[in-house]
Design a protein around this motif. Structure first.
Motif, short mmCIF file in Angstrom:
data_model
loop_
_atom_site.label_atom_id
_atom_site.label_comp_id
_atom_site.label_asym_id
_atom_site.label_seq_id
_atom_site.Cartn_x
_atom_site.Cartn_y
_atom_site.Cartn_z
N UNK A 293 0.82 -1.21 0.00
CA UNK A 293 0.00 0.00 0.00
C UNK A 293 0.85 1.26 0.00
N UNK A 294 2.02 1.19 0.65
CA UNK A 294 2.94 2.33 0.61
C UNK A 294 3.40 2.58 -0.82
N UNK B 142 -0.56 3.45 6.83
CA UNK B 142 0.26 2.31 6.43
C UNK B 142 1.61 2.27 7.15
N UNK B 143 2.13 3.42 7.55
CA UNK B 143 3.37 3.44 8.32
C UNK B 143 3.15 2.81 9.70
N UNK B 144 2.04 3.18 10.34
CA UNK B 144 1.76 2.61 11.66
C UNK B 144 1.32 1.16 11.56
N UNK C 35 -6.39 0.22 14.80
CA UNK C 35 -5.65 1.22 15.57
C UNK C 35 -4.91 2.18 14.64
N UNK C 36 -4.31 1.67 13.59
CA UNK C 36 -3.59 2.51 12.62
C UNK C 36 -4.54 3.46 11.91
N UNK D 161 10.11 5.52 2.90
CA UNK D 161 9.39 4.66 1.98
C UNK D 161 10.31 3.65 1.29
N UNK D 162 11.62 3.87 1.38
CA UNK D 162 12.58 2.88 0.91
C UNK D 162 12.40 1.56 1.65
N UNK D 163 11.92 1.62 2.88
CA UNK D 163 11.70 0.43 3.70
C UNK D 163 10.82 -0.59 3.00
#
Length: 288
Positions: free
Chosen positions: A59-60, A99-101, A143-144, A255-257
């Motif tokens: 999704x990121x 999406x990060x959380x 929660x996110x 976002x490289x993650x």
């Protein structure tokens, strides 16, 4: 004039980088999801947690980065003062938080799962069921979503709360890995001394491999998201040209993650690597 050029070049560089990273992330993660689904040796709880993390990464690449590129393009074209820009920027912020959380809490859940696997031993399969893991994953996404929706309204207040949550989770996760390492070493020494059965040795080796994978995922996430965390906290107290420039690059670095996680799975998990290789050979046959 120099500052404007610097700002323009920063926006263009980040736009190009995110375009490339978005494409690679989507391709790598889709292959990884298929490989995870086709690997029967992974337990259902572990597979569910890894798939949830892969979906958030997808999704990121598929949603967050294209929206961020749209924000950057509007800044390049100097259209950052109209209503369309703020609508796109709000959508970007909600997606980014969501999406990060989801990834962050997913990694914490993944670490907790490996901790329980190392401490519960035979009781692990009894207590950590697929249904319970699905409930945990659902809670992570709920929660996110809640955090993402609240962030736009109470960003200053929420930032301190989220900073505290981050610190507590990082410390807890670090302690989990210390405990996992101690347990694996204990079991390894015990199996050598007692001449344990091959099954026990295999279980210890399997736990070690999955623990190493989750540790690398945790470490890479920490490295990639630390800059955006630091700049986000700093921007609460005021905005400067340098901080704005660092902030643009911190988003891209975070976002490289999403592109790195699939590489970690294939690097450290042989069966995932082999399945992914078979999928690629099916898509791009070499021809004999």
């Amino acid at each position: 004039m120099t500052e404007a050029k610097g700002s323009y070049s920063t926006l263009v560089i980040n736009c190009v980088l995110n375009s490339f990273l978005s494409s690679t992330a989507i391709l790598l993660i889709i292959i990884t999801i298929q490989a995870l689904r086709k690997t029967p040796s992974l337990s259902k709880p572990l597979k569910t947690l890894l798939l949830s993390l892969a979906v958030s990464d997808l999704c990121v690449g598929f949603l967050v980065q294209p929206t961020y590129i749209a924000v950057l393009i509007m800044k390049i074209e100097q259209n950052a003062d109209n209503g369309a820009y703020y609508t796109i920027y709000d959508a970007f912020c909600i997606q980014s938080y969501l999406f990060s959380f989801a990834s962050f809490f997913g990694i914490v859940a993944l670490t907790a799962d490996r901790f329980l696997a190392s401490h519960l031993h035979l009781r692990y399969q009894e207590l950590v069921t697929h249904k319970r893991v699905v409930a945990v994953v659902s809670s992570v996404w709920v929660l996110s979503t809640l955090i993402a929706l609240l962030a736009l309204q109470w960003i200053r207040i929420l930032a301190y709360i989220l900073a505290a949550i981050h610190i507590v989770c990082y410390i807890t996760t670090g302690l989990f890995y210390c405990k996992i390492y101690a347990v694996i070493r204990h079991h390894a020494n015990h199996t050598l001394q007692q001449s344990a059965q091959n099954e026990d040795v295999a279980n210890v080796a399997r736990l070690r491999k999955t623990a190493v994978v989750t540790f690398y995922v945790y470490l890479v996430f920490l490295v990639c998201y630390l800059p955006i965390f630091c700049t986000g906290v700093a921007r609460i107290h005021g905005e400067t040209p340098l901080l704005s420039l660092l902030s643009e690059f911190s988003y891209t670095f975070a976002y490289l993650n999403s592109s790195l996680n699939p590489l970690i799975y294939c690097w450290k998990m042989r069966k995932i690597r082999q399945t992914a290789k078979n999928i690629l050979e099916g898509i791009f046959p070499c021809g004999t």
